[in-house]
Design an enzyme around this catalytic site. Structure first.
Site, PDB file in Angstrom:
ATOM      1  N   LYS A  65     -12.332 -48.976  34.072  1.00 12.65           N
ATOM      2  CA  LYS A  65     -11.883 -49.060  32.676  1.00 12.65           C
ATOM      3  C   LYS A  65     -10.996 -47.882  32.266  1.00 12.65           C
ATOM      4  CE  LYS A  65     -15.633 -52.017  31.040  1.00 12.65           C
ATOM      5  NZ  LYS A  65     -16.664 -52.255  30.031  1.00 12.65           N
ATOM      6  N   ASP A 102     -15.088 -54.701  23.532  1.00 11.95           N
ATOM      7  CA  ASP A 102     -16.560 -54.603  23.537  1.00 11.95           C
ATOM      8  C   ASP A 102     -17.133 -54.438  22.130  1.00 11.95           C
ATOM      9  OD1 ASP A 102     -17.087 -54.966  26.216  1.00 11.95           O
ATOM     10  OD2 ASP A 102     -17.055 -52.834  26.711  1.00 11.95           O
TER      11      ASP A 102
HETATM   12  P1  NAP Z   1     -23.390 -45.072  30.676  1.00 10.46           P
HETATM   13  O1  NAP Z   1     -22.028 -44.646  30.216  1.00 10.46           O
HETATM   14  O2  NAP Z   1     -23.826 -44.783  32.063  1.00 10.46           O
HETATM   15  O3  NAP Z   1     -24.443 -44.359  29.652  1.00 10.46           O
HETATM   16  C1  NAP Z   1     -25.797 -44.519  29.858  1.00 10.46           C
HETATM   17  C2  NAP Z   1     -26.575 -43.988  28.644  1.00 10.46           C
HETATM   18  O4  NAP Z   1     -27.942 -44.343  28.814  1.00 10.46           O
HETATM   19  C3  NAP Z   1     -26.534 -42.461  28.493  1.00 10.46           C
HETATM   20  O5  NAP Z   1     -26.500 -42.163  27.119  1.00 10.46           O
HETATM   21  C4  NAP Z   1     -27.861 -42.049  29.125  1.00 10.46           C
HETATM   22  O6  NAP Z   1     -28.370 -40.827  28.620  1.00 10.46           O
HETATM   23  C5  NAP Z   1     -28.755 -43.166  28.703  1.00 10.46           C
HETATM   24  N1  NAP Z   1     -29.934 -43.358  29.558  1.00 10.46           N
HETATM   25  C6  NAP Z   1     -29.940 -43.774  30.844  1.00 10.46           C
HETATM   26  N2  NAP Z   1     -31.217 -43.891  31.281  1.00 10.46           N
HETATM   27  C7  NAP Z   1     -32.016 -43.518  30.247  1.00 10.46           C
HETATM   28  C8  NAP Z   1     -33.433 -43.405  30.074  1.00 10.46           C
HETATM   29  N3  NAP Z   1     -34.283 -43.685  31.073  1.00 10.46           N
HETATM   30  N4  NAP Z   1     -33.900 -42.996  28.863  1.00 10.46           N
HETATM   31  C9  NAP Z   1     -33.064 -42.715  27.846  1.00 10.46           C
HETATM   32  N5  NAP Z   1     -31.698 -42.792  27.956  1.00 10.46           N
HETATM   33  C10 NAP Z   1     -31.194 -43.189  29.146  1.00 10.46           C
HETATM   34  O7  NAP Z   1     -23.619 -46.615  30.474  1.00 10.46           O
HETATM   35  P2  NAP Z   1     -22.838 -47.587  29.464  1.00 10.46           P
HETATM   36  O8  NAP Z   1     -21.594 -48.082  30.115  1.00 10.46           O
HETATM   37  O9  NAP Z   1     -22.745 -46.904  28.157  1.00 10.46           O
HETATM   38  O10 NAP Z   1     -23.824 -48.872  29.406  1.00 10.46           O
HETATM   39  C11 NAP Z   1     -25.069 -48.834  28.705  1.00 10.46           C
HETATM   40  C12 NAP Z   1     -25.686 -50.222  28.699  1.00 10.46           C
HETATM   41  O11 NAP Z   1     -24.890 -51.131  27.923  1.00 10.46           O
HETATM   42  C13 NAP Z   1     -25.838 -50.864  30.070  1.00 10.46           C
HETATM   43  O12 NAP Z   1     -27.134 -51.456  30.149  1.00 10.46           O
HETATM   44  C14 NAP Z   1     -24.784 -51.945  30.110  1.00 10.46           C
HETATM   45  O13 NAP Z   1     -25.164 -53.035  30.921  1.00 10.46           O
HETATM   46  C15 NAP Z   1     -24.728 -52.342  28.640  1.00 10.46           C
HETATM   47  N6  NAP Z   1     -23.450 -52.987  28.232  1.00 10.46           N
HETATM   48  C16 NAP Z   1     -23.488 -54.283  27.843  1.00 10.46           C
HETATM   49  C17 NAP Z   1     -22.324 -54.924  27.434  1.00 10.46           C
HETATM   50  C18 NAP Z   1     -22.380 -56.366  27.004  1.00 10.46           C
HETATM   51  O14 NAP Z   1     -21.325 -57.004  26.896  1.00 10.46           O
HETATM   52  N7  NAP Z   1     -23.546 -56.908  26.719  1.00 10.46           N
HETATM   53  C19 NAP Z   1     -21.108 -54.224  27.411  1.00 10.46           C
HETATM   54  C20 NAP Z   1     -21.101 -52.878  27.800  1.00 10.46           C
HETATM   55  C21 NAP Z   1     -22.286 -52.260  28.213  1.00 10.46           C
HETATM   56  P3  NAP Z   1     -27.861 -39.402  29.183  1.00 10.46           P
HETATM   57  O15 NAP Z   1     -26.581 -39.095  28.459  1.00 10.46           O
HETATM   58  O16 NAP Z   1     -28.962 -38.471  28.813  1.00 10.46           O
HETATM   59  O17 NAP Z   1     -27.687 -39.558  30.663  1.00 10.46           O
END
Ligand code: NAP
Length: 274
Positions: A65, A102
């Site tokens: 991305k 998104d």
């Molecule tokens: P990312 O950039 O890797 O960020 C992950 C986030 O989750 C960070 O803030 C991280 O905290 C936190 N985290 C991870 N494990 C954790 C835990 N055990 N306890 C508390 N916080 C935790 O990921 P992302 O791209 O933002 O995606 C996040 C989610 O959104 C994913 O599940 C993805 O599948 C979903 N998503 C869905 C769609 C849709 O269309 N439905 C679109 C986009 C994303 P730290 O900063 O402390 O590491």
């Protein structure tokens, strides 16, 4: 036939071809939509090749991305805010438009669910790409307040500096923050079965909980936790997935497909595969 695809690595698991095939059938558009596996480090060459073969647009998924953000000649405001591009459109004049759908897809799903944001106390958990993408559109819906909680506090604070209407804090800080009407899980915790450490009394009466992650059943560990701690309505992120695809389709084809029927069919497809 106009050609589109989702580009990623891996990409075979993507639901986008199924969603766009349903959109195409519903709207009667003449187009095809496939998958494009992009070798790591070869984003530019892969996209150039797709364009020279007549490609009109791409959805971009992990981990490209930011590459797509750099590849685009023109960026929409929402792509600039997100700092990432999930949709490319190859214009007839040779320019490339980069967009991020998104956040709009997420808001479209809240509207489909008839979950109001205006005047509500909203909690967003997470400070990664997904949280960044939904903050501005959420703020545009005029919540009473928006609290941003993250495991790594510094990341939440850095993000909140870009969105001054938000207050950032840790999960411990939530204890003194009262209750919330809408709690959004934008962490990747549910992927590994982890529920963020929320206070047990976090939900206001009639509160709603949304997890951006989706599952065949529509339930995640966070949503189960929410239901058992006084939350009345929950939703996973499958509707957001359909919503962001609908926004890409609109950008490419100029027509807005109806998400409801596609969402129902997609849910059935996931359940049948499970
Ligand atoms: P990312 O950039 O890797 O960020 C992950 C986030 O989750 C960070 O803030 C991280 O905290 C936190 N985290 C991870 N494990 C954790 C835990 N055990 N306890 C508390 N916080 C935790 O990921 P992302 O791209 O933002 O995606 C996040 C989610 O959104 C994913 O599940 C993805 O599948 C979903 N998503 C869905 C769609 C849709 O269309 N439905 C679109 C986009 C994303 P730290 O900063 O402390 O590491």
């Amino acid at each position: 036939m106009d050609k589109y695809a989702v580009l990623g690595n891996p990409v075979n698991h993507s639901r986008s071809p199924a969603i766009h095939a349903m959109f195409r059938d519903e709207t009667g558009q003449e187009m095809e939509y496939g998958t494009l596996l992009c070798p790591l480090g070869s984003f530019g060459e892969t996209v150039d090749g797709f364009r020279s073969g007549g490609g009109k647009g791409l959805n971009i998924t992990v981990p490209f991305k930011e590459d797509a953000f750099r590849y685009a000649d023109i960026l929409t405001d929402r792509a600039k805010t997100a700092g990432a591009v999930n949709t490319l459109r190859f214009n007839d004049d040779g320019t490339v438009l980069g967009d991020n759908t998104d956040g709009a897809g997420f808001i479209a799903d809240l509207k489909r669910l008839k979950w109001p944001v205006s005047g509500k106390r909203v909690l967003v958990m997470g400070a990664g790409g997904a949280a960044r993408g939904i903050l501005k559109p959420l703020l545009e819906e005029n919540p009473a307040s928006l609290f941003l909680a993250n495991r790594t506090l510094a990341r939440a604070q850095a993000l909140a500096q870009e969105f001054p209407e938000t207050v950032a804090g840790s999960y411990e800080d939530l204890v003194s923050r009262g209750t919330f009407d809408l709690v959004i899980n934008a962490t990747s915790g549910s992927l590994s079965g982890a529920v963020p450490p929320l206070p047990e009394s976090v939900f206001a009466a009639g509160a709603r909980a949304y997890d951006l992650m989706y599952t065949p059943s529509g339930m995640t560990v966070f949503l189960e936790w929410a239901l058992s701690h006084g939350c009345s309505h929950v939703s996973d992120g499958l509707g957001m997935l359909v919503g962001q695809a609908g926004e890409s389709f609109l950008l490419w084809r100029g027509v807005s497909p109806d998400p409801e029927r596609v969402l129902k069919a997609l849910r059935e497809m996931l359940r049948a595969e499970d």
